[in-house]
Design a protein around this motif. Structure first.
Motif, short mmCIF file in Angstrom:
data_model
loop_
_atom_site.label_atom_id
_atom_site.label_comp_id
_atom_site.label_asym_id
_atom_site.label_seq_id
_atom_site.Cartn_x
_atom_site.Cartn_y
_atom_site.Cartn_z
N TYR A 1 0.99 -0.60 0.07
CA TYR A 1 -0.13 -0.07 0.03
C TYR A 1 1.20 1.44 -0.03
O TYR A 1 1.79 1.61 0.69
N SER A 2 0.14 2.68 -0.66
CA SER A 2 1.13 3.74 -0.36
C SER A 2 0.37 4.20 0.89
O SER A 2 -0.27 3.69 1.71
N GLU A 3 1.50 5.37 1.37
CA GLU A 3 1.18 5.88 1.91
C GLU A 3 -0.13 6.40 2.11
O GLU A 3 -0.99 6.22 3.54
N GLY A 4 -1.23 7.14 1.45
CA GLY A 4 -2.32 7.54 1.88
C GLY A 4 -2.84 6.42 1.42
O GLY A 4 -4.29 6.79 2.09
N MET A 5 -2.83 5.21 0.78
CA MET A 5 -3.84 4.32 1.30
C MET A 5 -3.61 3.82 2.57
O MET A 5 -4.97 3.25 3.09
N LEU A 6 -2.90 3.59 3.24
CA LEU A 6 -2.58 3.36 4.68
C LEU A 6 -3.37 4.03 5.68
O LEU A 6 -4.14 3.85 6.45
N LYS A 7 -3.20 5.14 4.98
CA LYS A 7 -3.92 6.12 6.18
C LYS A 7 -5.81 6.15 5.78
O LYS A 7 -6.12 6.63 6.97
N ARG A 8 -6.03 5.89 4.50
CA ARG A 8 -7.71 5.81 4.49
C ARG A 8 -7.50 4.12 5.48
O ARG A 8 -8.68 4.37 5.36
N LEU A 9 -6.61 3.58 5.03
CA LEU A 9 -7.23 2.20 5.88
C LEU A 9 -7.25 3.02 7.54
O LEU A 9 -7.94 1.68 8.13
N GLY A 10 -6.09 3.18 7.64
CA GLY A 10 -5.97 3.43 9.16
C GLY A 10 -7.61 4.26 9.63
O GLY A 10 -8.36 3.78 10.81
N LEU A 11 -8.31 4.98 8.97
CA LEU A 11 -9.54 6.27 8.82
C LEU A 11 -11.26 4.51 8.64
O LEU A 11 -12.01 4.73 9.53
N GLU B 1 -1.56 14.33 12.57
CA GLU B 1 -2.00 14.67 10.56
C GLU B 1 -3.07 13.33 10.08
O GLU B 1 -2.47 12.78 9.31
N PRO B 2 -4.32 13.33 10.38
CA PRO B 2 -4.74 12.70 9.49
C PRO B 2 -5.34 12.52 8.08
O PRO B 2 -5.20 11.60 7.13
N GLY B 3 -4.81 13.95 7.57
CA GLY B 3 -4.55 14.17 6.08
C GLY B 3 -3.50 13.96 4.98
O GLY B 3 -3.41 14.40 4.07
N SER B 4 -2.38 13.50 6.30
CA SER B 4 -0.91 13.97 5.20
C SER B 4 -1.13 12.39 4.49
O SER B 4 -1.80 11.97 4.76
N ALA B 5 -1.17 12.62 2.83
CA ALA B 5 -0.80 11.64 2.13
C ALA B 5 -1.71 11.21 1.02
O ALA B 5 -2.51 10.11 0.79
N LEU B 6 -3.06 12.43 1.64
CA LEU B 6 -3.85 12.50 1.70
C LEU B 6 -3.92 12.76 -0.05
O LEU B 6 -4.09 14.11 -0.41
N ASP B 7 -4.82 12.39 -1.14
CA ASP B 7 -5.46 13.31 -2.16
C ASP B 7 -6.11 14.56 -2.31
O ASP B 7 -6.83 14.19 -0.63
N VAL B 8 -6.58 14.96 -3.40
CA VAL B 8 -7.60 15.90 -2.92
C VAL B 8 -9.22 15.13 -2.83
O VAL B 8 -9.78 15.42 -2.00
N ASP B 9 -9.79 14.17 -3.31
CA ASP B 9 -10.84 12.89 -3.21
C ASP B 9 -10.48 12.74 -1.62
O ASP B 9 -11.30 12.72 -0.76
N GLY B 10 -9.19 12.72 -0.64
CA GLY B 10 -9.35 12.08 0.44
C GLY B 10 -9.35 12.85 1.16
O GLY B 10 -9.99 12.97 1.84
N LEU C 1 -12.57 12.59 4.01
CA LEU C 1 -11.99 13.26 5.65
C LEU C 1 -12.44 14.06 6.21
O LEU C 1 -12.91 13.72 6.94
N ARG C 2 -12.96 15.12 5.52
CA ARG C 2 -13.75 16.34 5.47
C ARG C 2 -15.96 16.16 6.40
O ARG C 2 -15.48 16.42 7.01
N GLU C 3 -15.54 15.39 5.04
CA GLU C 3 -17.49 14.32 5.04
C GLU C 3 -17.11 13.68 6.53
O GLU C 3 -18.15 14.01 7.30
#
Length: 232
Positions: A134-144, A159-168, A172-174
């Motif tokens: 997994y990429s770092e962004g995918m790991l962050k999504r999995l953590g969420l 840092e919940p938003g780190s490594a997330l792209d615009v969609d991510g 997260l905001r939603e």
């Protein structure tokens, strides 16, 4: 507004150098609070202490009226912690990691919920991949997703938003908005001050080992000015 977390006089040193000296604040139920401060001011240390990952050298705290930091750990069931890099087993699949986390909290596994969350968080079709790829962004999504499938009243997010792209970031905001509407509380850090100020109801600033500022409805420009002043 009911106070969910009360922390008084939290202190911690490393190699005889004080990092936190007298951190006192409270968090209300259903409140999203942005924790700011310059590098090395103790933000991550404070989150780890409040999550029970690290022991304080001074101070007391309570969560929903239950004393923290003692031998009993029942208060931990009401909180979750997501560090800068989610701690999971690299050789396990996404499904195996989340199932283990859910079961360790004494909750029942819900396969349909997991599949739906994987789809919502952009990991649909990747549930059976070992997370070592997994990429770092995918790991962050999995953590969420782990947080989504856990029961809790208070989340500490580093840092919940780190490594997330615009969609991510939009997801997260939603998610933050939904958790607020459910009466859940969040204490989070973020280097993106515009994003942090936009999602937070409140900001508290660490400086000199203590809470130096406590602001309702924070604005990015004001937060930037405070950090600049703290650097002088």
């Amino acid at each position: 507004m009911d106070q969910l977390l009360i922390a008084q006089g939290i202190g911690k040193s490393f190699h005889l150098r004080p990092v936190l000296t007298d951190v006192t604040f409270s968090l209300a139920a259903g409140q999203i609070t942005y924790l700011i401060g310059r590098n090395g001011c103790g933000k991550t240390t404070l989150l780890k202490i409040l999550a029970g990952v690290m022991r304080p050298e001074a101070g007391i705290a309570s969560l929903n009226g239950r004393a923290m930091f003692g031998l009993g750990g029942s208060w931990r069931r009401e909180m979750v912690y997501l560090g800068h890099r989610p701690i999971m087993y690299q050789a396990f699949t996404a499904r195996e990691n989340i199932r283990l986390a859910v079961q360790l909290r004494g909750q029942t596994w819900d396969e349909s919920q997991f599949r739906e969350l994987a789809r919502q968080y952009g990991l649909g079709g990747r549930e059976d991949d070992r997370i070592g790829i997994y990429s770092e962004g995918m790991l962050k999504r999995l953590g969420l997703i782990r947080l989504e499938m856990s029961s809790w009243s208070l989340a500490y997010l580093d840092e919940p938003g780190s490594a997330l792209d615009v969609d991510g970031s939009l997801i997260l905001r939603e998610t933050f908005d939904r958790w607020r509407s459910q009466g859940r509380s969040i204490l989070f850090t973020s280097h993106d001050m515009g994003w942090g100020a936009a999602v937070a109801d409140r900001a508290i600033m660490l400086s000199g080992g203590t809470v130096s500022e406590d602001l309702a409805a924070p604005e990015e420009a004001h937060l930037v000015d405070l950090l600049k002043e703290a650097a002088k």
